[in-house]
Design a protein around this motif. Structure first.
Motif, mmCIF file in Angstrom:
data_model
loop_
_atom_site.group_PDB
_atom_site.id
_atom_site.type_symbol
_atom_site.label_atom_id
_atom_site.label_comp_id
_atom_site.label_asym_id
_atom_site.label_seq_id
_atom_site.Cartn_x
_atom_site.Cartn_y
_atom_site.Cartn_z
ATOM 1 N N ASP A 175 7.907 -16.704 -6.622
ATOM 2 C CA ASP A 175 6.635 -16.683 -7.099
ATOM 3 C C ASP A 175 5.427 -16.095 -6.033
ATOM 4 O O ASP A 175 4.505 -16.809 -5.744
ATOM 5 C CB ASP A 175 6.218 -17.906 -7.436
ATOM 6 C CG ASP A 175 5.649 -18.187 -8.648
ATOM 7 O OD1 ASP A 175 5.085 -17.416 -9.217
ATOM 8 O OD2 ASP A 175 5.196 -19.370 -9.176
ATOM 9 N N VAL A 176 5.956 -14.739 -5.408
ATOM 10 C CA VAL A 176 4.762 -14.342 -4.739
ATOM 11 C C VAL A 176 4.145 -13.307 -5.450
ATOM 12 O O VAL A 176 4.658 -12.275 -5.914
ATOM 13 C CB VAL A 176 5.522 -13.588 -3.576
ATOM 14 C CG1 VAL A 176 4.673 -12.887 -2.419
ATOM 15 C CG2 VAL A 176 6.384 -14.578 -2.795
ATOM 16 N N PRO A 177 2.811 -13.487 -5.434
ATOM 17 C CA PRO A 177 1.765 -12.429 -6.238
ATOM 18 C C PRO A 177 2.040 -11.021 -5.285
ATOM 19 O O PRO A 177 1.886 -11.243 -4.373
ATOM 20 C CB PRO A 177 0.515 -13.097 -6.223
ATOM 21 C CG PRO A 177 0.743 -14.388 -5.925
ATOM 22 C CD PRO A 177 2.105 -14.679 -5.188
ATOM 23 N N LEU A 178 2.175 -10.083 -6.081
ATOM 24 C CA LEU A 178 2.270 -8.619 -5.523
ATOM 25 C C LEU A 178 1.101 -7.948 -5.796
ATOM 26 O O LEU A 178 0.651 -7.946 -7.006
ATOM 27 C CB LEU A 178 3.612 -8.146 -5.912
ATOM 28 C CG LEU A 178 4.904 -8.263 -5.475
ATOM 29 C CD1 LEU A 178 5.945 -7.284 -5.919
ATOM 30 C CD2 LEU A 178 4.753 -7.917 -3.901
ATOM 31 N N VAL A 179 0.499 -7.218 -5.039
ATOM 32 C CA VAL A 179 -0.645 -6.118 -5.470
ATOM 33 C C VAL A 179 -0.001 -4.753 -4.842
ATOM 34 O O VAL A 179 0.312 -4.451 -3.720
ATOM 35 C CB VAL A 179 -1.993 -6.621 -4.612
ATOM 36 C CG1 VAL A 179 -2.967 -5.571 -4.789
ATOM 37 C CG2 VAL A 179 -2.408 -7.986 -4.919
ATOM 38 N N VAL A 180 0.041 -4.001 -5.803
ATOM 39 C CA VAL A 180 0.275 -2.491 -5.610
ATOM 40 C C VAL A 180 -1.323 -1.727 -5.391
ATOM 41 O O VAL A 180 -1.741 -1.590 -6.530
ATOM 42 C CB VAL A 180 1.173 -1.579 -6.512
ATOM 43 C CG1 VAL A 180 1.474 -0.372 -6.012
ATOM 44 C CG2 VAL A 180 2.561 -2.520 -6.460
ATOM 45 N N ALA A 181 -1.255 -1.101 -4.399
ATOM 46 C CA ALA A 181 -2.628 -0.316 -4.480
ATOM 47 C C ALA A 181 -2.355 0.886 -3.613
ATOM 48 O O ALA A 181 -1.382 1.096 -2.776
ATOM 49 C CB ALA A 181 -3.778 -1.390 -3.980
ATOM 50 N N SER A 182 -3.674 1.810 -3.143
ATOM 51 C CA SER A 182 -3.384 2.880 -2.474
ATOM 52 C C SER A 182 -3.902 2.536 -1.066
ATOM 53 O O SER A 182 -5.062 2.004 -0.987
ATOM 54 C CB SER A 182 -4.144 4.132 -2.964
ATOM 55 O OG SER A 182 -4.560 5.034 -2.030
ATOM 56 N N SER A 183 -3.135 3.234 -0.073
ATOM 57 C CA SER A 183 -3.842 3.072 1.056
ATOM 58 C C SER A 183 -5.009 3.828 1.536
ATOM 59 O O SER A 183 -5.649 4.088 2.743
ATOM 60 C CB SER A 183 -2.714 3.098 2.227
ATOM 61 O OG SER A 183 -2.210 4.646 2.312
ATOM 62 N N MET A 184 -4.930 4.994 0.622
ATOM 63 C CA MET A 184 -6.015 6.092 0.996
ATOM 64 C C MET A 184 -7.349 5.991 0.243
ATOM 65 O O MET A 184 -8.337 6.322 0.678
ATOM 66 C CB MET A 184 -5.305 7.577 0.568
ATOM 67 C CG MET A 184 -4.129 7.379 1.664
ATOM 68 S SD MET A 184 -3.072 8.758 1.471
ATOM 69 C CE MET A 184 -1.360 7.960 1.937
ATOM 70 N N VAL A 185 -7.204 5.720 -1.091
ATOM 71 C CA VAL A 185 -8.247 5.648 -2.038
ATOM 72 C C VAL A 185 -8.692 4.154 -2.262
ATOM 73 O O VAL A 185 -7.825 3.344 -2.393
ATOM 74 C CB VAL A 185 -7.680 6.126 -3.411
ATOM 75 C CG1 VAL A 185 -9.140 6.346 -4.263
ATOM 76 C CG2 VAL A 185 -6.884 7.469 -3.487
ATOM 77 N N TYR A 223 0.846 -1.429 0.022
ATOM 78 C CA TYR A 223 0.145 0.119 -0.108
ATOM 79 C C TYR A 223 0.899 1.320 -0.117
ATOM 80 O O TYR A 223 1.862 1.412 0.764
ATOM 81 C CB TYR A 223 -0.945 -0.093 1.199
ATOM 82 C CG TYR A 223 -1.980 -0.944 1.269
ATOM 83 C CD1 TYR A 223 -3.100 -0.926 -0.031
ATOM 84 C CD2 TYR A 223 -1.894 -2.149 1.825
ATOM 85 C CE1 TYR A 223 -3.790 -1.838 -0.029
ATOM 86 C CE2 TYR A 223 -2.959 -3.385 1.484
ATOM 87 C CZ TYR A 223 -3.898 -2.887 0.602
ATOM 88 O OH TYR A 223 -4.735 -4.296 0.550
ATOM 89 N N THR A 224 0.635 1.905 -0.889
ATOM 90 C CA THR A 224 1.466 3.184 -1.210
ATOM 91 C C THR A 224 0.224 4.402 -1.706
ATOM 92 O O THR A 224 -0.730 4.461 -1.228
ATOM 93 C CB THR A 224 2.414 2.890 -2.447
ATOM 94 O OG1 THR A 224 3.327 3.921 -2.650
ATOM 95 C CG2 THR A 224 1.738 2.314 -3.667
ATOM 96 N N ASP A 225 1.308 5.460 -2.012
ATOM 97 C CA ASP A 225 0.583 6.989 -2.216
ATOM 98 C C ASP A 225 0.070 6.979 -3.686
ATOM 99 O O ASP A 225 -0.428 7.967 -3.966
ATOM 100 C CB ASP A 225 1.219 7.996 -1.878
ATOM 101 C CG ASP A 225 2.716 8.074 -2.205
ATOM 102 O OD1 ASP A 225 2.872 6.825 -3.174
ATOM 103 O OD2 ASP A 225 3.469 8.779 -2.119
ATOM 104 N N VAL A 226 0.258 5.725 -4.523
ATOM 105 C CA VAL A 226 -0.398 5.722 -5.915
ATOM 106 C C VAL A 226 -1.400 4.746 -5.882
ATOM 107 O O VAL A 226 -1.449 3.648 -5.052
ATOM 108 C CB VAL A 226 0.745 5.585 -7.021
ATOM 109 C CG1 VAL A 226 1.559 6.887 -6.935
ATOM 110 C CG2 VAL A 226 1.438 4.578 -6.843
ATOM 111 N N THR A 227 -2.130 4.550 -6.702
ATOM 112 C CA THR A 227 -3.371 3.675 -6.830
ATOM 113 C C THR A 227 -2.849 2.296 -7.734
ATOM 114 O O THR A 227 -3.677 1.407 -7.755
ATOM 115 C CB THR A 227 -4.632 4.186 -7.536
ATOM 116 O OG1 THR A 227 -4.164 4.838 -8.745
ATOM 117 C CG2 THR A 227 -5.354 5.372 -6.689
ATOM 118 N N GLY A 228 -1.942 2.373 -8.154
ATOM 119 C CA GLY A 228 -1.174 1.176 -8.819
ATOM 120 C C GLY A 228 -0.027 1.597 -9.811
ATOM 121 O O GLY A 228 0.738 2.557 -9.614
#
Ligand code: ASP
Ligand code: MG
Length: 411
Positions: A223-233, A172-177
């Motif tokens: 082989d770890v699936p990674l998800v990048v998403a926003s912590s705020m939106v 979880y980061t400051d961009v949505t992906g």
């Protein structure tokens, strides 16, 4: 019920208010029945502040003490976040890197994870506790506290996900992906549903720093699936996994670019077997990172070798070359600043030979001259004038139809 590792970056835990928000999110996921291990960064820019304090005291901070200092940043966050969860009636416990069993080599400031002893974490999960782990740190074989290099919390999260055999690792980061290109420059940029590890590695090296490249390598290897998403939106993020799509149209997935590129040419080097080796070992002795390399034979006795460096290393590069003029035996050095590197990235390129040609065509149509080219199986990079950078990216984004949603993308 799934075992999930979540990581929250510095911005996401930048204030006490944001820590409360993160605690709410964790509480929600926990209530849904997930086993959670949470990795956090230091709050906001606090790592930078610690670095500045050290630099105000000494030009050359002791490496062991630097790690001792920097690891305090993450320790603040784990304690506060754990308190916030306890306040919500959720049983949680914080662990520093060494408590979490993260064993590294002895390289202070850039340690590599060697092994993870998950005994403590497993025991806590078994007792239905949420485990909060300090990112970016570990303990070396000789019991010293180490750090994994700036941005290393991503790597902690992925390594833990691998060791704990988690279902996935959510960053979880400051961009949505992950976007087709940097949305701050190109309006048409689109968030990707999914991207492969290799594509992400190229984008991570070239892109806006969404993910630490080493974390992506780790995810790929284990082989770890990674998800990048926003912590705020509340918005679906991007999933990074091995096989992303069977869609033919997806030859190019993204466009990465960077400015502040300088081309350096070492002219009139002897045309000998070991010239390249001598030149680049000179540069590596001075810790100069070189990117694209091109060699031209000027006549049977001479070659010119050109390469790119970042603008900030130009002075060091020139001085390293000047010091070695006798040994390298070149005629002169030329350089050109104000350049940019624009790269198209996509796994489908391996089997589509026309992609590079299409890229050159697009740039030619915009009257953009290409100064250097380099290719890999899944990437074509061009060096062009910095003034043309955004125009080039926009034209390529359009030509490769990246703004269009792909209907049968496999998720
Ligand atoms: N706090 C560390 C840094 O700022 C590690 C991280 O955030 O990943 O580099
Ligand atoms: Mg980061």
């Amino acid at each position: 019920m799934a075992r999930i590792v979540q990581k929250y970056g510095g911005t996401s835990v930048g204030t006490v208010e944001r820590i409360k928000h993160v605690a709410n999110r964790i509480a929600e996921s926990f209530t849904q029945g997930n086993d959670l291990v949470i990795v956090v960064s230091a709050m906001g820019k606090s790592t930078d502040t610690l670095v500045e304090m050290a630099q105000a005291l000494t030009e050359n901070p002791n490496k062991r003490e630097m790690d001792m200092l920097l690891t305090t940043g993450e320790q603040v966050t784990i304690a506060l976040l754990t308190m916030a969860l306890l306040e919500r009636g959720i049983d949680a416990i914080s662990y520093t890197g060494w408590q979490a069993g993260i064993e590294t080599d002895t390289q202070h400031g850039n340690a590599q994870i060697q092994d993870i002893n998950t005994t403590k974490i497993e025991a806590a999960l078994h007792q239905n506790q949420v485990v909060i782990v300090a990112g970016f740190q570990g303990i070396s074989q000789d019991s010293q506290i180490t750090t994994l290099g700036r941005g290393g919390s991503d790597t902690t999260a992925v390594a833990l996900a691998a060791a704990l055999q988690a279902k996935r690792c959510e960053i979880y980061t400051d961009v949505t992906g992950v976007f087709t290109t940097d949305p701050r420059f190109v309006k048409a940029a689109r968030k990707l549903h999914s991207i492969s590890y290799d594509e992400m590695l190229e984008m991570a090296h070239l892109g806006a720093g969404v993910l630490h490249p080493r974390a992506v390598e780790f995810a790929k290897n284990y082989d770890v699936p990674l998800v990048v998403a926003s912590s705020m939106v509340e918005e679906e993020g991007t999933i990074i996994e091995e096989v992303v799509s069977v869609e033919k149209g997806l030859v190019v997935r993204g466009i990465a670019f960077e400015n502040d590129v300088t081309k350096v040419s070492v002219v009139g080097l002897p045309n000998e077997m070991n010239t390249l080796a001598r030149l680049f070992s000179t540069l590596s002795r001075h810790f100069i990172n070189v990117d694209i390399i091109v060699q031209n034979e000027t006549d049977s006795e001479h070659v010119t070798i050109s390469f790119t460096v970042t603008q900030s290393t130009l002075t060091d590069t020139i001085s390293a070359l000047e010091k070695a003029q006798m040994e390298l035996n070149y005629e002169n050095i030329e350089y050109e600043s104000g350049l940019a590197k624009v790269s198209i990235v996509g796994s489908g390129m391996v089997s589509n030979p026309g992609v590079a040609a299409q890229m050159f065509d697009v740039l030619a149509n915009e009257a953009i001259s290409i100064k250097m080219v380099s290719t890999s199986e899944i990437k074509v990079s061009t060096v062009i004038s910095e003034d043309d950078m955004v125009i080039a990216v926009e034209a390529l984004h359009e030509a490769f139809q990246l703004a269009e949603e792909v209907a049968h993308e496999v998720l």
